[in-house]
Design a protein around this motif. Structure first.
Motif, PDB file in Angstrom:
ATOM      1  N   GLY A 155       0.742   3.076   9.714  1.00  0.00           N
ATOM      2  CA  GLY A 155      -0.702   2.933   9.925  1.00  0.00           C
ATOM      3  C   GLY A 155      -1.223   1.613   9.379  1.00  0.00           C
TER       4      GLY A 155
ATOM      5  N   THR B  47       4.319   7.501   7.912  1.00  0.00           N
ATOM      6  CA  THR B  47       3.189   7.349   8.833  1.00  0.00           C
ATOM      7  C   THR B  47       2.082   6.501   8.216  1.00  0.00           C
ATOM      8  N   ARG B  48       1.882   6.627   6.905  1.00  0.00           N
ATOM      9  CA  ARG B  48       0.880   5.774   6.253  1.00  0.00           C
ATOM     10  C   ARG B  48       1.318   4.300   6.313  1.00  0.00           C
TER      11      ARG B  48
ATOM     12  N   GLU C 253       0.810  -1.215   0.000  1.00  0.00           N
ATOM     13  CA  GLU C 253       0.000   0.000   0.000  1.00  0.00           C
ATOM     14  C   GLU C 253       0.846   1.269   0.000  1.00  0.00           C
ATOM     15  N   GLU C 254       2.037   1.199   0.583  1.00  0.00           N
ATOM     16  CA  GLU C 254       2.932   2.358   0.621  1.00  0.00           C
ATOM     17  C   GLU C 254       4.329   1.894   0.206  1.00  0.00           C
TER      18      GLU C 254
ATOM     19  N   GLY D 148       4.844  11.667   5.496  1.00  0.00           N
ATOM     20  CA  GLY D 148       3.512  11.133   5.175  1.00  0.00           C
ATOM     21  C   GLY D 148       3.578   9.685   4.753  1.00  0.00           C
ATOM     22  N   GLU D 149       4.554   9.347   3.906  1.00  0.00           N
ATOM     23  CA  GLU D 149       4.713   7.956   3.465  1.00  0.00           C
ATOM     24  C   GLU D 149       5.015   7.036   4.644  1.00  0.00           C
TER      25      GLU D 149
END
Length: 374
Positions: free
Chosen positions: A365, A361-362, A222-223, A358-359
């Motif tokens: 997550g 933390t995603r 996903e990331e 951002g990448e």
């Protein structure tokens, strides 16, 4: 005279450390007879003889570091006895090229014992006590080292050890680990983020390690920015569809990171099998060199020992490592109520040169979401 140069014992390894010589100068050896045990950053390898003949000179002592391509052994060997140079460690090259050994044997003495001016009694005493005469300060006539000088050196050394304690040089895996950590400190721009995963809903016998591996695989899909190799010199990155997870394994000799290749294709049972096999092979020092290469992301499950949070170290060219701390029972607030639940602390370090906040933390997550699934 034939000179056998140290072959590449892995994929582009620059050097290896002599662990144990199986032969000595003057021995007559056969083709493929084991000559020496060499330790690289990846494994311990026995190097076989490419020739049959008499050994004239060994280019190094135990614990010396030999550069790949540097002289290892000099032979008296006839052309009729030269073997095919293929071996378990790859093609073995030979030549008559002369090398400056002081440049290829790290820590080699610049002087030989025969070139040092010392009285015979001092030489005998130094030999008996394994003293390096080049370290002894001479006080005799014309700069000669006397037996008293050797005794004084012993006294001074003993006092120093009493004051400072014994010291030892790092060898093998520990030496490579020190070099790798220094490289990471120089090159990587690390940032670590922390969060807890609520494991309260998981069944009691859940295989947490396998669950973590599966969570990393999902997060990498996903990331994908964290499943990457990054070249800080060219500022280029390589994204992978495959997920090759390095598994940090502690051992008495240092830290090993065997790699579970194509983890995204494996079942839970296969992942558990790899974890168990790698733990055994690391403990026995039988892990293959090829299994210690190619990680695109790493898991450090240090919580199996102790500790909640950490700042795990990234090993280039990878850009991320997930640290898993020791899970614990704690008070959790939810839906206006306070309950006792089980949480697992997570620490994600990423290289901020190649990965945005951002990448990262995603990615974390997704890991937490997958861990908390019932």
């Amino acid at each position: 005279m034939k000179i056998f140069h140290l072959p590449d014992l892995g994929e582009g390894l620059a050097e290896a450390e002599i662990r144990e010589w199986y032969v000595k100068e003057g021995d007559v050896v056969k083709v493929d007879q084991p000559l020496v045990s060499m330790e690289t950053a990846k494994a311990v390898v026995d190097v076989p003889s490419p020739y049959a003949g008499k050994i004239v000179h060994l280019h190094g002592k135990t614990n010396d570091i030999i550069k790949t391509g540097a002289p290892l052994i000099s032979y008296e060997a006839s052309e009729a006895l030269v073997a095919d140079k293929g071996s378990v460690v790859g093609k073995l090259e030979s030549s008559e090229k002369k090398w400056d050994e002081s440049k290829v044997i790290i820590g080699a003495a610049k002087k030989t014992s025969s070139s040092i001016k010392a009285m015979p009694a001092a030489r005998v005493l130094a030999q008996q006590l394994n003293i390096d005469l080049s370290q002894v300060k001479p006080t005799g006539p014309q700069g000669l080292i006397t037996a008293e000088d050797v005794k004084q050196f012993i006294d001074n050394t003993s006092q120093t050890k009493m004051l400072t304690g014994e010291t030892e040089k790092l060898h093998g895996v520990r030496r490579v680990m020190a070099q790798t950590m220094a490289l990471s400190h120089r090159e990587v721009v690390p940032v670590t983020i922390f969060e807890d995963a609520d494991l309260s809903a998981l069944p009691p016998k859940t295989d947490i390690t396998v669950r973590l591996l599966k969570a990393i695989i999902s997060a990498a899909k996903e990331e994908p920015a964290l499943n990457v190799w990054f070249d800080g010199k060219t500022l280029e990155r390589k994204l992978f569809d495959e997920v090759h997870i390095g598994l940090a394994v502690d051992s008495a000799e240092g830290l090993f990171v065997p790699v579970i290749k194509n983890a995204e294709t494996l079942s839970d049972a296969d992942l558990r099998k790899f974890v168990d096999e790698y733990k055994k092979s690391v403990a026995s020092r039988s892990v293959a060199a090829k299994d210690l290469q190619g990680a695109t992301i790493t898991l450090s499950n240090f919580g199996m020992i102790t500790g909640r949070y950490a700042t795990p170290i990234i090993v280039p060219p990878a850009v991320a490592i997930l640290g898993c701390g020791r899970s614990r029972d704690t008070v959790i607030a939810g839906n206006g109520q306070m309950v006792i639940g089980r949480v697992m602390p997570l620490s994600l370090t990423f290289d901020h040169r190649a990965v945005t906040g951002g990448e990262a933390t995603r990615f974390l997550g997704v890991v937490i979401r997958e861990l908390q699934k019932k």
